[in-house]
Scaffold this motif. Structure first.
Motif, PDB file in Angstrom:
ATOM      1  N   PRO A 152      30.628  -1.115 -22.665  1.00  0.00           N
ATOM      2  CA  PRO A 152      31.596   0.060 -23.070  1.00  0.00           C
ATOM      3  C   PRO A 152      32.397   0.036 -24.178  1.00  0.00           C
ATOM      4  O   PRO A 152      32.732  -1.207 -24.648  1.00  0.00           O
ATOM      5  N   ASP A 153      32.723   1.114 -24.582  1.00  0.00           N
ATOM      6  CA  ASP A 153      33.180   1.358 -25.874  1.00  0.00           C
ATOM      7  C   ASP A 153      34.743   0.655 -25.638  1.00  0.00           C
ATOM      8  O   ASP A 153      35.428   1.129 -24.653  1.00  0.00           O
ATOM      9  N   PRO A 154      35.154  -0.320 -26.422  1.00  0.00           N
ATOM     10  CA  PRO A 154      36.697  -0.607 -26.214  1.00  0.00           C
ATOM     11  C   PRO A 154      37.577   0.255 -26.341  1.00  0.00           C
ATOM     12  O   PRO A 154      38.823  -0.241 -26.107  1.00  0.00           O
ATOM     13  N   ARG A 155      37.367   1.373 -27.036  1.00  0.00           N
ATOM     14  CA  ARG A 155      38.500   2.302 -27.154  1.00  0.00           C
ATOM     15  C   ARG A 155      38.795   3.364 -25.653  1.00  0.00           C
ATOM     16  O   ARG A 155      39.666   3.736 -25.601  1.00  0.00           O
ATOM     17  N   SER A 156      37.814   3.025 -25.037  1.00  0.00           N
ATOM     18  CA  SER A 156      37.773   3.876 -23.517  1.00  0.00           C
ATOM     19  C   SER A 156      39.014   3.795 -22.991  1.00  0.00           C
ATOM     20  O   SER A 156      39.552   5.073 -22.376  1.00  0.00           O
ATOM     21  N   PRO A 157      39.562   2.544 -22.472  1.00  0.00           N
ATOM     22  CA  PRO A 157      40.900   2.424 -21.582  1.00  0.00           C
ATOM     23  C   PRO A 157      41.682   3.157 -22.531  1.00  0.00           C
ATOM     24  O   PRO A 157      42.708   4.051 -21.763  1.00  0.00           O
ATOM     25  N   ALA A 158      42.237   3.201 -23.861  1.00  0.00           N
ATOM     26  CA  ALA A 158      43.450   3.657 -24.444  1.00  0.00           C
ATOM     27  C   ALA A 158      43.233   5.313 -24.301  1.00  0.00           C
ATOM     28  O   ALA A 158      44.135   5.850 -24.032  1.00  0.00           O
ATOM     29  N   MET A 159      41.945   5.846 -24.591  1.00  0.00           N
ATOM     30  CA  MET A 159      41.778   7.239 -24.497  1.00  0.00           C
ATOM     31  C   MET A 159      41.916   7.933 -23.100  1.00  0.00           C
ATOM     32  O   MET A 159      42.312   8.712 -22.995  1.00  0.00           O
ATOM     33  N   LEU A 160      41.376   6.897 -21.942  1.00  0.00           N
ATOM     34  CA  LEU A 160      41.414   7.467 -20.617  1.00  0.00           C
ATOM     35  C   LEU A 160      42.992   7.587 -20.492  1.00  0.00           C
ATOM     36  O   LEU A 160      43.426   8.526 -19.792  1.00  0.00           O
ATOM     37  N   GLU A 161      43.546   6.359 -20.822  1.00  0.00           N
ATOM     38  CA  GLU A 161      45.109   6.449 -20.473  1.00  0.00           C
ATOM     39  C   GLU A 161      46.090   7.786 -21.093  1.00  0.00           C
ATOM     40  O   GLU A 161      46.846   8.207 -20.666  1.00  0.00           O
ATOM     41  N   ALA A 162      45.710   8.083 -22.577  1.00  0.00           N
ATOM     42  CA  ALA A 162      46.387   9.103 -23.219  1.00  0.00           C
ATOM     43  C   ALA A 162      45.868  10.449 -22.622  1.00  0.00           C
ATOM     44  O   ALA A 162      46.805  11.420 -22.433  1.00  0.00           O
ATOM     45  N   ALA A 163      44.741  10.625 -22.014  1.00  0.00           N
ATOM     46  CA  ALA A 163      44.406  11.676 -21.607  1.00  0.00           C
ATOM     47  C   ALA A 163      45.119  12.184 -20.022  1.00  0.00           C
ATOM     48  O   ALA A 163      45.446  13.073 -19.943  1.00  0.00           O
TER      49      ALA A 163
END
Length: 46
Positions: free
Chosen positions: A4-15
């Protein structure tokens, strides 16, 4: 399957933070607030 893209958790949290901050502003006395913004909120939450 790739990792999985390592940026996904930060993006989901921001969303989620944006959703939490915005959903309370969907109602109001103006047509845009009561209709169009609410329609987009339903799409966001669906």
């Amino acid at each position: 399957m790739s990792d999985p893209d390592p940026r996904s958790p930060a993006m989901l949290e921001a969303a989620q933070r944006h959703t939490d901050a915005a959903v309370t502003h969907v109602t109001g006395s103006h047509y845009a607030g009561e209709h169009w913004i609410a329609c987009y909120a339903v799409l966001l939450l669906a």
